[in-house]
Scaffold this motif. Structure first.
Motif, mmCIF file in Angstrom:
data_model
loop_
_atom_site.group_PDB
_atom_site.id
_atom_site.type_symbol
_atom_site.label_atom_id
_atom_site.label_comp_id
_atom_site.label_asym_id
_atom_site.label_seq_id
_atom_site.Cartn_x
_atom_site.Cartn_y
_atom_site.Cartn_z
ATOM 1 N N TYR A 1 87.139 109.807 15.875
ATOM 2 C CA TYR A 1 88.032 110.966 15.748
ATOM 3 C C TYR A 1 87.367 112.226 16.305
ATOM 4 O O TYR A 1 87.964 112.940 17.126
ATOM 5 C CB TYR A 1 88.401 111.162 14.277
ATOM 6 C CG TYR A 1 89.076 112.479 13.976
ATOM 7 C CD1 TYR A 1 90.418 112.687 14.298
ATOM 8 C CD2 TYR A 1 88.369 113.514 13.359
ATOM 9 C CE1 TYR A 1 91.036 113.896 14.012
ATOM 10 C CE2 TYR A 1 88.980 114.719 13.081
ATOM 11 C CZ TYR A 1 90.315 114.911 13.405
ATOM 12 O OH TYR A 1 90.922 116.117 13.138
ATOM 13 N N PHE A 2 86.132 112.498 15.891
ATOM 14 C CA PHE A 2 85.439 113.688 16.377
ATOM 15 C C PHE A 2 85.236 113.629 17.891
ATOM 16 O O PHE A 2 85.425 114.621 18.599
ATOM 17 C CB PHE A 2 84.093 113.850 15.676
ATOM 18 C CG PHE A 2 84.187 114.352 14.257
ATOM 19 C CD1 PHE A 2 85.074 115.345 13.911
ATOM 20 C CD2 PHE A 2 83.355 113.826 13.260
ATOM 21 C CE1 PHE A 2 85.166 115.820 12.602
ATOM 22 C CE2 PHE A 2 83.432 114.288 11.963
ATOM 23 C CZ PHE A 2 84.344 115.288 11.628
ATOM 24 N N ARG A 3 84.853 112.479 18.394
ATOM 25 C CA ARG A 3 84.605 112.339 19.834
ATOM 26 C C ARG A 3 85.880 112.517 20.654
ATOM 27 O O ARG A 3 85.819 112.904 21.827
ATOM 28 C CB ARG A 3 83.964 110.984 20.125
ATOM 29 C CG ARG A 3 82.512 110.887 19.668
ATOM 30 C CD ARG A 3 81.905 109.507 19.902
ATOM 31 N NE ARG A 3 80.524 109.479 19.438
ATOM 32 C CZ ARG A 3 79.474 109.827 20.176
ATOM 33 N NH1 ARG A 3 79.655 110.205 21.432
ATOM 34 N NH2 ARG A 3 78.260 109.784 19.679
ATOM 35 N N ASN B 1 83.797 125.812 10.628
ATOM 36 C CA ASN B 1 84.958 126.112 9.791
ATOM 37 C C ASN B 1 86.273 125.789 10.493
ATOM 38 O O ASN B 1 87.254 125.406 9.834
ATOM 39 C CB ASN B 1 84.925 127.573 9.351
ATOM 40 C CG ASN B 1 84.101 127.775 8.090
ATOM 41 O OD1 ASN B 1 84.430 127.219 7.047
ATOM 42 N ND2 ASN B 1 83.034 128.542 8.176
ATOM 43 N N LEU B 2 86.310 125.928 11.818
ATOM 44 C CA LEU B 2 87.509 125.524 12.555
ATOM 45 C C LEU B 2 87.692 124.001 12.504
ATOM 46 O O LEU B 2 88.810 123.499 12.359
ATOM 47 C CB LEU B 2 87.415 126.007 14.002
ATOM 48 C CG LEU B 2 87.580 127.515 14.207
ATOM 49 C CD1 LEU B 2 87.277 127.893 15.654
ATOM 50 C CD2 LEU B 2 88.984 127.969 13.818
ATOM 51 N N ILE B 3 86.581 123.267 12.609
ATOM 52 C CA ILE B 3 86.662 121.803 12.490
ATOM 53 C C ILE B 3 87.074 121.417 11.069
ATOM 54 O O ILE B 3 87.865 120.486 10.860
ATOM 55 C CB ILE B 3 85.316 121.145 12.852
ATOM 56 C CG1 ILE B 3 84.881 121.508 14.275
ATOM 57 C CG2 ILE B 3 85.420 119.618 12.695
ATOM 58 C CD1 ILE B 3 85.816 121.031 15.354
ATOM 59 N N VAL C 1 90.234 119.011 10.139
ATOM 60 C CA VAL C 1 90.105 117.793 9.348
ATOM 61 C C VAL C 1 91.061 117.817 8.152
ATOM 62 O O VAL C 1 91.727 116.819 7.845
ATOM 63 C CB VAL C 1 88.642 117.609 8.884
ATOM 64 C CG1 VAL C 1 88.535 116.555 7.783
ATOM 65 C CG2 VAL C 1 87.757 117.225 10.068
ATOM 66 N N GLU C 2 91.123 118.947 7.483
ATOM 67 C CA GLU C 2 92.035 119.076 6.341
ATOM 68 C C GLU C 2 93.483 118.830 6.755
ATOM 69 O O GLU C 2 94.218 118.098 6.089
ATOM 70 C CB GLU C 2 91.915 120.480 5.734
ATOM 71 C CG GLU C 2 90.606 120.755 5.024
ATOM 72 C CD GLU C 2 90.460 122.227 4.653
ATOM 73 O OE1 GLU C 2 91.344 123.025 5.036
ATOM 74 O OE2 GLU C 2 89.465 122.576 3.999
ATOM 75 N N ASN C 3 93.889 119.454 7.872
ATOM 76 C CA ASN C 3 95.281 119.389 8.309
ATOM 77 C C ASN C 3 95.659 118.025 8.873
ATOM 78 O O ASN C 3 96.780 117.549 8.646
ATOM 79 C CB ASN C 3 95.552 120.465 9.359
ATOM 80 C CG ASN C 3 95.462 121.872 8.793
ATOM 81 O OD1 ASN C 3 95.657 122.074 7.598
ATOM 82 N ND2 ASN C 3 95.170 122.840 9.638
#
Length: 255
Positions: free
Chosen positions: A9-11, A232-234, A238-240
């Motif tokens: 997901y991060f990549r 904090n943007l990441i 992730v939350e959304n």
């Protein structure tokens, strides 16, 4: 979601593979006990992987700690002393470590520099500044001219103060270059491109006279303060998108 799935997901948007010249090891730096099977329920976010942040991540019940500055930088290092204490904290608490250095500085729109550009409302953005062949920063224009003290206020959150402000350029500022963290020397690019101001995290003694003699405005917003933005943007993404529980661990260095 497992650790391996989280890595994919991060990549997918951090484009880690495009930053092979980074000195940092980006991605999973320390696995958990079962990266293919253990369910990730909570992710902690911090600027630095250190003894304090992993301890606070453990207290918060996190399964993963996502940081900008990890523990491994592409060279051999004995796991002794402070380095042992940091690594041991992850293994003891079965917390995975995920690090993202230059890819997080440069990412659009979730990186430190795009986050700073958004705070300033920069228009007509263009790539700016390179390190080891990788484009890091952004240059652009403010919607209207501002004083230097107003520019410093715009880039930082309420109550934060810049480490240094060098007012050696135009009184009214319109064009700005931005590179977070430790990029004081890139003010030379800002000068060569005729920008009114340059923003970074740190300011070394040796840069003072160059800035003064070049007639440019310079703001060092703090290495830490300018690099809380990306994590904090990441965190919000992730939350959304994943619906996982998250926590930001604030351990300011004052630098």
């Amino acid at each position: 979601m497992t650790l391996n799935e989280l890595d994919k997901y991060f990549r997918s948007f951090l484009k880690i593979e495009n930053f092979s010249n980074d000195l940092a090891i980006n991605g999973i730096q320390i696995e958990n006990s079962d990266p293919r099977g253990k369910e990730i329920k909570k992710i902690a976010f911090a600027v630095d992987a250190c003894e304090e942040t992993v301890e606070k991540a453990a207290c918060a019940g996190a399964d993963v700690l996502f940081v900008h500055h990890g523990l491994f930088w592409g060279h051999c290092q004995a796991v002794t002393g402070s380095h042992y204490k940091r690594v041991a904290g992850f293994i003891k608490n079965d917390i995975a470590l995920y690090a993202c250095h230059i890819p997080l500085d440069a990412n659009e729109p979730y990186g430190n520099n795009y986050g700073l550009a958004d705070r300033l409302g920069l228009k007509n953005r263009e790539p700016f500044g390179t390190w080891r062949g990788m484009v890091l920063g952004i240059k652009g224009e403010l919607e209207k001219e501002v004083f230097l003290e107003d520019l410093a206020r715009m880039m930082l959150e309420d109550g934060q103060k810049p480490l240094a402000v060098l007012p050696f350029g135009k009184k009214m500022i319109r064009t700005v270059g931005v590179i977070s963290g430790g990029a004081a020397e890139d003010v030379e690019d800002a000068v060569s491109e005729g920008l009114d101001a340059y923003i970074t995290g740190e300011a070394g003694h040796e840069i003072y006279h160059f800035v003064k003699e070049s007639g440019i405005n310079f703001i060092a917003g703090g290495h830490y303060q300018t690099e809380t933005i990306g994590v904090n943007l990441i965190k919000k993404k992730v939350e959304n998108e994943l619906g996982l529980e998250t926590v930001f661990i604030d351990v300011p260095s004052g630098l």
